[in-house]
Structure formats: structure tokens, C-alpha cells
Scaffold this active site. Structure first.
Site, PDB file in Angstrom:
ATOM      1  N   ALA A   1       3.900  -2.373   1.371  1.00 53.36           N
ATOM      2  CA  ALA A   1       2.659  -2.510   2.143  1.00 53.36           C
ATOM      3  C   ALA A   1       1.441  -2.259   1.239  1.00 53.36           C
ATOM      4  O   ALA A   1       0.585  -1.439   1.558  1.00 53.36           O
ATOM      5  CB  ALA A   1       2.664  -1.584   3.364  1.00 53.36           C
TER       6      ALA A   1
ATOM      7  N   LYS B   1       1.051   7.445  -2.081  1.00 57.72           N
ATOM      8  CA  LYS B   1      -0.080   7.798  -2.959  1.00 57.72           C
ATOM      9  C   LYS B   1      -1.406   7.923  -2.221  1.00 57.72           C
ATOM     10  O   LYS B   1      -2.359   8.462  -2.770  1.00 57.72           O
ATOM     11  CB  LYS B   1      -0.196   6.790  -4.104  1.00 57.72           C
ATOM     12  CG  LYS B   1      -0.634   5.405  -3.661  1.00 57.72           C
ATOM     13  CD  LYS B   1      -0.175   4.354  -4.635  1.00 57.72           C
ATOM     14  CE  LYS B   1      -1.176   4.162  -5.756  1.00 57.72           C
ATOM     15  NZ  LYS B   1      -0.667   3.147  -6.701  1.00 57.72           N
TER      16      LYS B   1
ATOM     17  N   PRO C   1       6.575  -5.321  -0.207  1.00 51.75           N
ATOM     18  CA  PRO C   1       7.595  -4.401   0.313  1.00 51.75           C
ATOM     19  C   PRO C   1       7.092  -2.965   0.428  1.00 51.75           C
ATOM     20  O   PRO C   1       7.655  -2.171   1.179  1.00 51.75           O
ATOM     21  CB  PRO C   1       8.722  -4.501  -0.726  1.00 51.75           C
ATOM     22  CG  PRO C   1       8.049  -4.963  -1.981  1.00 51.75           C
ATOM     23  CD  PRO C   1       6.955  -5.877  -1.524  1.00 51.75           C
TER      24      PRO C   1
ATOM     25  N   TYR D   1      -3.695 -17.206  -7.234  1.00 54.12           N
ATOM     26  CA  TYR D   1      -3.773 -15.866  -7.821  1.00 54.12           C
ATOM     27  C   TYR D   1      -4.703 -15.893  -9.039  1.00 54.12           C
ATOM     28  O   TYR D   1      -4.460 -16.614 -10.009  1.00 54.12           O
ATOM     29  CB  TYR D   1      -2.391 -15.351  -8.236  1.00 54.12           C
ATOM     30  CG  TYR D   1      -1.417 -15.113  -7.086  1.00 54.12           C
ATOM     31  CD1 TYR D   1      -1.826 -15.173  -5.749  1.00 54.12           C
ATOM     32  CD2 TYR D   1      -0.081 -14.823  -7.330  1.00 54.12           C
ATOM     33  CE1 TYR D   1      -0.929 -14.962  -4.715  1.00 54.12           C
ATOM     34  CE2 TYR D   1       0.821 -14.607  -6.289  1.00 54.12           C
ATOM     35  CZ  TYR D   1       0.380 -14.682  -4.976  1.00 54.12           C
ATOM     36  OH  TYR D   1       1.277 -14.474  -3.945  1.00 54.12           O
TER      37      TYR D   1
ATOM     38  N   TRP E   1       7.459 -10.350   0.574  1.00 54.67           N
ATOM     39  CA  TRP E   1       6.302  -9.821  -0.164  1.00 54.67           C
ATOM     40  C   TRP E   1       5.768  -8.505   0.417  1.00 54.67           C
ATOM     41  O   TRP E   1       6.059  -8.176   1.557  1.00 54.67           O
ATOM     42  CB  TRP E   1       5.185 -10.851  -0.282  1.00 54.67           C
ATOM     43  CG  TRP E   1       4.537 -11.410   0.964  1.00 54.67           C
ATOM     44  CD1 TRP E   1       4.927 -12.550   1.640  1.00 54.67           C
ATOM     45  CD2 TRP E   1       3.359 -10.933   1.638  1.00 54.67           C
ATOM     46  NE1 TRP E   1       4.067 -12.775   2.694  1.00 54.67           N
ATOM     47  CE2 TRP E   1       3.100 -11.823   2.715  1.00 54.67           C
ATOM     48  CE3 TRP E   1       2.497  -9.857   1.433  1.00 54.67           C
ATOM     49  CZ2 TRP E   1       2.015 -11.653   3.589  1.00 54.67           C
ATOM     50  CZ3 TRP E   1       1.415  -9.677   2.304  1.00 54.67           C
ATOM     51  CH2 TRP E   1       1.195 -10.568   3.362  1.00 54.67           C
TER      52      TRP E   1
ATOM     53  N   ASP F   1       7.308 -14.483  -9.535  1.00 54.13           N
ATOM     54  CA  ASP F   1       6.578 -15.172  -8.467  1.00 54.13           C
ATOM     55  C   ASP F   1       5.089 -15.311  -8.794  1.00 54.13           C
ATOM     56  O   ASP F   1       4.458 -14.388  -9.304  1.00 54.13           O
ATOM     57  CB  ASP F   1       6.736 -14.372  -7.157  1.00 54.13           C
ATOM     58  CG  ASP F   1       6.130 -15.091  -5.971  1.00 54.13           C
ATOM     59  OD1 ASP F   1       6.601 -16.212  -5.673  1.00 54.13           O
ATOM     60  OD2 ASP F   1       5.193 -14.560  -5.354  1.00 54.13           O
TER      61      ASP F   1
ATOM     62  N   GLU G   1      10.328   2.693 -11.953  1.00 51.61           N
ATOM     63  CA  GLU G   1      10.705   3.462 -10.764  1.00 51.61           C
ATOM     64  C   GLU G   1      11.230   2.520  -9.673  1.00 51.61           C
ATOM     65  O   GLU G   1      12.265   2.786  -9.054  1.00 51.61           O
ATOM     66  CB  GLU G   1       9.488   4.237 -10.230  1.00 51.61           C
ATOM     67  CG  GLU G   1       9.814   5.029  -8.972  1.00 51.61           C
ATOM     68  CD  GLU G   1       8.609   5.709  -8.328  1.00 51.61           C
ATOM     69  OE1 GLU G   1       7.500   5.710  -8.920  1.00 51.61           O
ATOM     70  OE2 GLU G   1       8.797   6.238  -7.211  1.00 51.61           O
TER      71      GLU G   1
HETATM   72  P1  NDP Z   1       3.774  -4.011  -2.960  1.00 53.96           P
HETATM   73  O1  NDP Z   1       3.566  -3.849  -1.511  1.00 53.96           O
HETATM   74  O2  NDP Z   1       5.031  -3.482  -3.534  1.00 53.96           O
HETATM   75  O3  NDP Z   1       2.513  -3.390  -3.707  1.00 53.96           O
HETATM   76  C1  NDP Z   1       2.488  -3.315  -5.106  1.00 53.96           C
HETATM   77  C2  NDP Z   1       1.412  -2.337  -5.540  1.00 53.96           C
HETATM   78  O4  NDP Z   1       1.743  -1.015  -5.100  1.00 53.96           O
HETATM   79  C3  NDP Z   1       1.326  -2.239  -7.047  1.00 53.96           C
HETATM   80  O5  NDP Z   1       0.562  -3.270  -7.604  1.00 53.96           O
HETATM   81  C4  NDP Z   1       0.734  -0.859  -7.235  1.00 53.96           C
HETATM   82  O6  NDP Z   1      -0.649  -0.891  -6.920  1.00 53.96           O
HETATM   83  C5  NDP Z   1       1.467  -0.075  -6.132  1.00 53.96           C
HETATM   84  N1  NDP Z   1       2.750   0.441  -6.623  1.00 53.96           N
HETATM   85  C6  NDP Z   1       3.894  -0.262  -6.860  1.00 53.96           C
HETATM   86  N2  NDP Z   1       4.866   0.540  -7.307  1.00 53.96           N
HETATM   87  C7  NDP Z   1       4.353   1.783  -7.362  1.00 53.96           C
HETATM   88  C8  NDP Z   1       4.877   3.034  -7.743  1.00 53.96           C
HETATM   89  N3  NDP Z   1       6.142   3.155  -8.158  1.00 53.96           N
HETATM   90  N4  NDP Z   1       4.064   4.134  -7.672  1.00 53.96           N
HETATM   91  C9  NDP Z   1       2.781   4.011  -7.256  1.00 53.96           C
HETATM   92  N5  NDP Z   1       2.225   2.830  -6.884  1.00 53.96           N
HETATM   93  C10 NDP Z   1       3.005   1.725  -6.933  1.00 53.96           C
HETATM   94  O7  NDP Z   1       3.803  -5.551  -3.362  1.00 53.96           O
HETATM   95  P2  NDP Z   1       2.618  -6.638  -3.492  1.00 53.96           P
HETATM   96  O8  NDP Z   1       1.670  -6.541  -2.366  1.00 53.96           O
HETATM   97  O9  NDP Z   1       2.111  -6.575  -4.876  1.00 53.96           O
HETATM   98  O10 NDP Z   1       3.474  -7.955  -3.296  1.00 53.96           O
HETATM   99  C11 NDP Z   1       4.529  -8.261  -4.223  1.00 53.96           C
HETATM  100  C12 NDP Z   1       4.474  -9.731  -4.585  1.00 53.96           C
HETATM  101  O11 NDP Z   1       4.670 -10.528  -3.430  1.00 53.96           O
HETATM  102  C13 NDP Z   1       3.152 -10.217  -5.164  1.00 53.96           C
HETATM  103  O12 NDP Z   1       2.999  -9.946  -6.524  1.00 53.96           O
HETATM  104  C14 NDP Z   1       3.263 -11.702  -4.917  1.00 53.96           C
HETATM  105  O13 NDP Z   1       4.070 -12.312  -5.898  1.00 53.96           O
HETATM  106  C15 NDP Z   1       3.951 -11.751  -3.554  1.00 53.96           C
HETATM  107  N6  NDP Z   1       2.987 -11.891  -2.448  1.00 53.96           N
HETATM  108  C16 NDP Z   1       3.049 -13.035  -1.693  1.00 53.96           C
HETATM  109  C17 NDP Z   1       2.196 -13.238  -0.639  1.00 53.96           C
HETATM  110  C18 NDP Z   1       2.290 -14.494   0.153  1.00 53.96           C
HETATM  111  O14 NDP Z   1       1.423 -14.762   0.988  1.00 53.96           O
HETATM  112  N7  NDP Z   1       3.309 -15.309  -0.060  1.00 53.96           N
HETATM  113  C19 NDP Z   1       1.163 -12.255  -0.282  1.00 53.96           C
HETATM  114  C20 NDP Z   1       1.198 -11.058  -1.119  1.00 53.96           C
HETATM  115  C21 NDP Z   1       2.088 -10.900  -2.141  1.00 53.96           C
HETATM  116  P3  NDP Z   1      -1.764   0.000  -7.703  1.00 53.96           P
HETATM  117  O15 NDP Z   1      -2.288  -0.840  -8.784  1.00 53.96           O
HETATM  118  O16 NDP Z   1      -2.728   0.292  -6.628  1.00 53.96           O
HETATM  119  O17 NDP Z   1      -1.081   1.240  -8.244  1.00 53.96           O
END
Ligand code: NDP
Length: 323
Positions: A214, A221, A212, A54, A210, A49, A299
Site C-alpha cells: 500500500a 514506517k 503490495p 512512469y 501492484w 515491470d 528485506e
Molecule cells: P509498494 O506498495 O510495495 O510500495 C513500495 C514503496 O514502499 C517503496 O518504493 C518504498 O518507498 C517503500 N518500501 C518498500 N519496501 C520497504 C521496506 N522494506 N522498508 C521501508 N519502506 C519500504 O509497491 P509500489 O506501490 O511501488 O508498486 C509496486 C510496483 O507495482 C510498481 O513499481 C509498478 O511496477 C507497479 N504498479 C502498477 C500500477 C498499475 O496501475 N498497474 C500502479 C502502481 C504500481 P519509500 O521510497 O517511501 O521508502
């Protein structure tokens, strides 16, 4: 991997997919993108996606290079883009929104940056109150007719706005939206579960959901402060930090502590628990994972195997804990 139909369409997306918001460019360069996309693909992920906005287009450039270097057969994966916000580097009135002109230009730019001939999924990233919905539906229909887009959809439109797009499409024999991309997680449920219910029933719409986790809060963490290397410390994302430090944000951190107890009882991480919870909803076609490191992604991909542990009794406990 499990594959789910995108609503009533024939397209089968992996139940877990991978997105690039925040991470690509800010935390992930082309080399790491290749590792992450390769890891996801090897686990069966077939949907990646992206969006024009972005990293002001750089996220699509990185994904395009990574996909080219990896050399996957084009018929084995899906890639998306989204149009509406434009980019900070192109702020002119014709360079954002959902006018026919911007939809066409943004699509062409996304195709170039992603180095593909067509977008599998193309989303209207937000509703545009300054463009008649008929113009937007016509523009998307034209792209579908031209073979540049296969399925078009919306992101964070209200059920009423999506219904209006369907009615216009039906009246004028145009292609209707096939999917929505809403936020959905243990803390944000109402739209996907209540508001959109008629859309699944009446139009067979699918969802690619999106944040999932938060934005990482559901990993647990943030229980002991904000780790230096997390997205909340990135320049430009101060609003995420402020949200975490608000009353609601602090309440969420406490709720995650309770969720963590349940996760440990069930023999999984809180991250996997939160992702498995999203997967339990049959109207979720794909849960878009975000990750800034390969280990996080590994993970998270393990969440699918945990879904059977989420019995209805567990689901009730989770809902109570998150509330
Ligand atoms: P999440 O809520 O899953 O957050 C992801 C972030 O959480 C990571 O980048 C990382 O951040 C942290 N994380 C993920 N896995 C772990 C783990 N196993 N252990 C510790 N920290 C973890 O999803 P996103 O907010 O990134 O959203 C997912 C996708 O959805 C986006 O990439 C995008 O493609 C889409 N999206 C679409 C939107 C829309 O308006 N249509 C808006 C937002 C997202 P860190 O670097 O801090 O560790």
C-alpha cells in the site's frame, strides 16, 4: 525463488518481481537501478515491470540502460510496459488511450527505450471508454502476431470489461488477454478475491499485483509521522500524503500497529508479513515489489521464506487486524 505460471499460460514468472513506479528517475538513477535489478535477478527475480507513463518514459530509459549494462541473457528475464496514460510531455489526442495507433506507437517507443526486441508482457494500463474493445484487442493481437509482444493484459479493468475482451477475441479468433495487473494488499482485497474469481475459472487469467505494501504504509514506517526521505514527500505525490492523512489513512496506520505485533510474534518484519500475505493467494502469479533502496529490496525478497508461517489461523488474525 518460487516460480508461478502466469494463469493458464506456460510463462513462469518469479513469485516476487520488481517494478519502477515512482522510484526510477525520482529516487533511483541508472547506477542504483543496476544495483537493484542485479540484486533482484541474483535472488531469482525474472520479471521487471514498467510503463510508458512512469517518469514520462525516463523510467523505461533507465531500466533499458541498466539491463543492457547488466548484460543478462534476454531469454532469462521478462520485461513489461503499459499503454494508456501517455506522458505529460506528449499530450496530443493521438498520444494516449487505447486506439490502435497509440498502442502501436507506445509499443515501439517502449521497445526503443527498454532496448529490447519484444515485450514479454504488455498491459492496457486502464480501460479506455473512447475506444471500442474490438479495436484494442485487434491492436494487441497484431503486436502478438508481429512478435513484438508475447502476452498482453489489462490493468484495473473491471471483470465485465475483461470478459468483453475475451468474448471479442473468441468470436474473431484474436489473442485474448492473459493477465490483469490489479492493486492487491491487506487493505485492498475485494477485486482480486471476489470480482475476478470468474476470470481465473473461465479464462485462466493470471495476475501481477501492484502496491503490495500500500505504497509503504504496511511497512509500519508511517506510525510516527512521515519520514523525510519517503515517497509521500516527493513533489507530485502529494495525493498519497493526503490519502494517508485522511480518516481511512489514519485507520490504516492504526491497523498496521496491530499487524506489527503479529509480525514480531512470528519473527518477521511487518513488511515481510504483508508481502507473504499477498503470496498466499494462489491467483497471484507475481507480487511486484517496489523499493527505493537496495536494503529495502533485500528485506522484501526475504518475504518468500516467511510464507509457511502464515497458517490459516494467522491469516484469520491478519484479516481481522487489517479490517
Ligand atoms: P509498494 O506498495 O510495495 O510500495 C513500495 C514503496 O514502499 C517503496 O518504493 C518504498 O518507498 C517503500 N518500501 C518498500 N519496501 C520497504 C521496506 N522494506 N522498508 C521501508 N519502506 C519500504 O509497491 P509500489 O506501490 O511501488 O508498486 C509496486 C510496483 O507495482 C510498481 O513499481 C509498478 O511496477 C507497479 N504498479 C502498477 C500500477 C498499475 O496501475 N498497474 C500502479 C502502481 C504500481 P519509500 O521510497 O517511501 O521508502
Amino acid at each position: 525463488m518460487e516460480y508461478r505460471r502466469l494463469g493458464k499460460s506456460g510463462l513462469k514468472l518469479s513469485a516476487l518481481s520488481f517494478g519502477s513506479w515512482v522510484t526510477f528517475k525520482n529516487q533511483i538513477d541508472t547506477q542504483l537501478a543496476e544495483q537493484c535489478i542485479g540484486t533482484a535477478y541474483d535472488a531469482g527475480v525474472n520479471f521487471f515491470d514498467n510503463a510508458e507513463t512512469y517518469a514520462n518514459g525516463d523510467s523505461e530509459l533507465i531500466m533499458g540502460k541498466a539491463l543492457r549494462n547488466l548484460g543478462f541473457s534476454r531469454d532469462s528475464f521478462c520485461v513489461s510496459s503499459k499503454v494508456f496514460f501517455g506522458s505529460h510531455t506528449h499530450p496530443k489526442p493521438t498520444q494516449h488511450g487505447l486506439s490502435h495507433k497509440h498502442i502501436l506507437e507506445a509499443c515501439h517507443q517502449a521497445l526503443q527505450r527498454l532496448q529490447v526486441d519484444y515485450l514479454d508482457l504488455y498491459f492496457c494500463h486502464r480501460p479506455d471508454p473512447e475506444t471500442p474493445v474490438e479495436e484494442t484487442v485487434r491492436a494487441m493481437h497484431a503486436l502478438v502476431q508481429q512478435g513484438k509482444v508475447l502476452y498482453w493484459g489489462t490493468s484495473e479493468w473491471s471483470a465485465e470489461e475483461i470478459g468483453a475482451a475475451h468474448r471479442v477475441a473468441r468470436e474473431l479468433y484474436l489473442t485474448p488477454p492473459a493477465m490483469e495487473q490489479p492493486q492487491y494488499n491487506l487493505f485492498v482485497r475485494e477485486r482480486v478475491e471476489q470480482e475476478y474469481a470468474p476470470l481465473y475459472r473461465d479464462y485462466g487469467m493470471g495476475t501481477t499485483i501492484w502496491s503490495p505494501l500500500a505504497s509503504g504504509v504496511l511497512t509500519g514506517k508511517y506510525s510516527r509521522g512521515i519520514p523525510k526521505d519517503s515517497r509521500l514527500n516527493l513533489p507530485g505525490y502529494e495525493w498519497l500524503k493526503e490519502r494517508l492523512q485522511s480518516e481511512d489513512g489514519r485507520r490504516r496506520v492504526v491497523a498496521v500497529e496491530q499487524l506489527t505485533v503479529i509480525a514480531r510474534e512470528l519473527g518477521m518484519s511487518p513488511t515481510q508479513l504483508a508481502l507473504a500475505w499477498c503470496l498466499k493467494n494462489p491467483h497471484v502469479s507475481s507480487v511486484i515489489l517496489g523499493a527505493s533502496r537496495v536494503e529495502q529490496l533485500r528485506e522484501n525478497l526475504g518475504a518468500l521464506a516467511q510464507v509457511p508461517k502464515l497458517t490459516s489461523e494467522v491469516m484469520l488474525r491478519l484479516a481481522t487486524a487489517a479490517n
